[in-house]
Design an enzyme around this catalytic site. Structure first.
Site, short mmCIF file in Angstrom:
data_model
loop_
_atom_site.label_atom_id
_atom_site.label_comp_id
_atom_site.label_asym_id
_atom_site.label_seq_id
_atom_site.Cartn_x
_atom_site.Cartn_y
_atom_site.Cartn_z
N ALA A 165 -12.85 12.50 20.34
CA ALA A 165 -13.91 11.45 20.04
C ALA A 165 -14.11 10.87 21.64
O ALA A 165 -13.36 10.70 22.25
CB ALA A 165 -13.38 10.35 19.17
N SER B 266 2.54 -8.00 -5.15
CA SER B 266 2.84 -8.91 -6.08
C SER B 266 2.63 -10.46 -5.62
O SER B 266 3.01 -11.01 -4.71
CB SER B 266 4.23 -8.96 -6.29
OG SER B 266 4.98 -9.84 -7.25
N GLY C 151 5.50 -1.91 3.98
CA GLY C 151 5.33 -2.59 5.17
C GLY C 151 5.42 -4.03 5.60
O GLY C 151 6.57 -4.34 4.98
N ASN C 152 4.55 -4.44 6.17
CA ASN C 152 4.95 -5.86 6.90
C ASN C 152 5.12 -6.88 5.77
O ASN C 152 6.27 -7.41 5.56
CB ASN C 152 4.05 -6.22 7.77
CG ASN C 152 4.37 -7.46 8.80
OD1 ASN C 152 4.50 -8.45 8.17
ND2 ASN C 152 4.58 -7.15 10.09
N LYS D 24 -25.92 13.16 23.53
CA LYS D 24 -26.80 12.73 22.54
C LYS D 24 -26.10 12.59 21.33
O LYS D 24 -26.54 12.23 20.52
CB LYS D 24 -27.93 13.95 22.85
CG LYS D 24 -28.83 13.98 23.75
CD LYS D 24 -30.03 14.38 23.36
CE LYS D 24 -30.75 14.70 24.78
NZ LYS D 24 -32.24 15.02 25.08
N VAL E 20 16.97 8.24 -0.56
CA VAL E 20 17.97 7.12 -0.76
C VAL E 20 18.83 7.54 -2.06
O VAL E 20 20.03 7.38 -2.42
CB VAL E 20 17.33 5.84 -0.96
CG1 VAL E 20 17.95 4.95 -1.48
CG2 VAL E 20 16.61 5.42 0.22
N ASP F 259 0.07 2.00 8.84
CA ASP F 259 -0.47 1.41 10.07
C ASP F 259 0.47 1.39 11.34
O ASP F 259 -0.07 1.33 12.28
CB ASP F 259 -0.61 -0.28 9.65
CG ASP F 259 -1.34 -0.54 8.60
OD1 ASP F 259 -2.57 0.30 8.52
OD2 ASP F 259 -1.32 -1.35 7.74
N ARG G 126 19.64 10.67 -3.45
CA ARG G 126 20.60 11.83 -3.14
C ARG G 126 21.77 11.23 -2.35
O ARG G 126 23.02 11.52 -2.61
CB ARG G 126 20.03 13.01 -2.88
CG ARG G 126 18.94 13.53 -3.90
CD ARG G 126 18.49 14.91 -3.74
NE ARG G 126 18.07 15.42 -5.10
CZ ARG G 126 17.51 16.56 -5.09
NH1 ARG G 126 17.56 17.62 -4.34
NH2 ARG G 126 16.89 17.05 -6.38
N GLY H 245 0.88 -1.11 0.02
CA GLY H 245 0.06 -0.15 0.03
C GLY H 245 0.69 1.28 0.08
O GLY H 245 1.76 1.50 0.68
#
Length: 325
Positions: A190, A76, A105-106, A218, A26, A131, A28, A14
Site C-alpha cells: 500500500a 458482558s 483482549g484488554n 493515478k 489449556v 488488535d 489437554r 471479540g
C-alpha cells in the site's frame, strides 16, 4: 493456599482466530498434568448464568483449525457490576473451579484482574485479540491471521484500483492500535497507512497526497485504522473535496477480518500460551497474562498487560514511506 484441582476456561470479548487452539491447549495440558477442566460458555455472561460443562480431550478434538470459538463469546455488561461478579464467584465455587483461564483482549483481562482482586481468586489471561494491543507479548492470538486476511483483501482491491485509476481507502480494525494497519500496508504494498500512533501536528493525508499520488501515481491504496471520527470515510470525503480530480472509493473490511481458519503462527502461539497457562498454575502463579516475547514464554502481571502502552516501532512508518514512492 489451597491446591488447585479444577481449571475453568472461557473466551470473552471479540472472537479471534486461534481461540480454539488455546482452548484445546489449556484442556489437554491441564488433563495431562492432573487437573479437571470445566468449560464456561458465552464468556462472563455464561459464568454468571452457570453455563458450565466438564471438558475432556474429546471435546477439543479437531478444533485447532477452526476459527471463532467453540465456547462462544460475549461482551458482558452484567460482569461490570458487583452483583454480577458475585454471581460469577458463587458459580465458580458451586462448580468447584479453583482457577480461571480467560482468553480475550484488554477488556476481558481487565475484568479478570478486577475479579481476582475482589475475590482473591486465581486468574490467568491469554492474549486473544486481533488488535495486538496487549503489553508484554510480541503478538496476540488472532493478529497474524487477521493481517493475512487484510493483505489478501487489499491484493484484490488493488486490481480494481489499478483498472479504474482510483484511490481506495481501506479501513481495518485495531481500535486504538495501528499494528494491523501499518504492517498490512507494508505487506500489501500500500502507498500509505493512517494510524493513531502517527497522530502528530502533521496532517497525514496532506503529507501523503503531496508526497506521492499527485506526482507519480493515478491509483493507490491507503490503509486506515478504524476511528469513530477519522475513519476511511472521513479521509475519502476530504480527498473528494480537496482533490476533486481523483476517483475515490472506500472499502471497510469490517468483521470479515475476524473470521477464518487460524494461521500456523496463531495456532502455535495459542498452543504455547495455553500450555504456559497450565505451567503457571503448577508454579503457583496468579493473576498474570501468558505471552511470548523473543520466542520465549513469559508471564506478565495483568495490571501491566492491560495498562501499559504496547511499544510501536516508528521505524515502520519510515519503511512504508520509502517503499511507496
Amino acid at each position: 493456599m489451597a491446591k488447585i484441582k479444577t481449571i475453568g476456561i472461557l473466551t470473552s470479548g471479540g472472537d479471534a482466530p486461534g481461540m480454539n487452539a488455546a482452548i484445546r491447549a489449556v484442556t489437554r495440558a491441564g488433563i495431562f498434568n492432573g487437573f479437571s477442566i470445566k468449560a464456561i460458555y458465552r464468556g462472563y455472561d455464561g459464568l454468571i448464568s452457570g453455563d458450565v460443562k466438564p471438558f475432556t480431550t474429546e471435546n477439543v478434538s479437531g478444533i485447532i483449525g477452526q476459527g471463532g470459538t467453540v465456547l462462544k463469546t460475549a461482551r458482558s455488561l452484567a460482569f461490570a457490576t458487583e452483583e454480577g461478579r458475585q454471581k460469577a464467584y458463587d458459580n465458580l465455587i458451586k462448580e468447584g473451579i479453583d482457577a480461571l483461564v480467560v482468553i480475550g483482549g484488554n477488556g476481558s483481562l481487565t475484568g479478570a484482574m478486577t475479579f481476582a482482586q475482589e475475590f482473591d481468586f486465581c486468574c490467568i489471561g491469554l492474549p486473544g485479540t486481533i488488535d495486538n494491543d496487549l503489553y508484554g507479548t510480541d503478538n496476540t492470538i488472532g493478529y497474524d491471521t487477521t493481517m493475512n486476511t487484510i493483505v489478501e483483501c487489499v491484493d484484490r482491491i488493488r486490481d480494481t484500483a489499478q483498472s479504474h485509476e482510483r484511490i481506495f481507502f481501506v479501513e481495518v480494525m485495531g481500535r486504538d492500535a495501528g499494528f494491523l494497519a501499518q504492517n498490512s500496508a507494508i505487506a500489501s504494498g500500500a502507498e500509505a497507512a493512517i494510524i493513531p500512533e502517527d497522530s502528530t501536528d502533521v496532517d497525514q493525508l496532506a503529507r501523503f497526497m503531496e508526497r506521492g499520488i499527485r506526482k507519480s501515481k493515478k491509483s493507490c491504496i491507503v490503509i486506515v485504522s478504524e476511528s469513530p471520527k477519522c475513519g476511511a470515510i472521513y479521509y475519502a470525503d476530504r480527498v473528494k473535496k480537496e482533490f476533486p480530480n481523483f476517483d475515490v472509493r472506500v472499502s471497510i473490511l469490517g468483521h470479515l477480518q475476524r473470521g477464518g481458519r487460524p494461521s500456523a503462527r496463531d495456532r502455535i502461539l495459542a498452543s504455547r500460551t495455553g500450555v504456559g497457562a497450565v505451567e503457571a498454575l503448577l508454579q503457583g502463579q496468579r493473576n498474570i497474562m501468558v505471552g511470548v516475547r523473543n520466542n520465549e514464554v513469559v508471564y506478565v502481571p495483568l495490571s501491566e498487560a492491560i495498562r501499559s502502552d504496547k511499544p510501536f516501532d516508528m521505524k515502520l512508518i519510515k519503511v512504508l514511506d520509502e517503499l511507496s514512492i
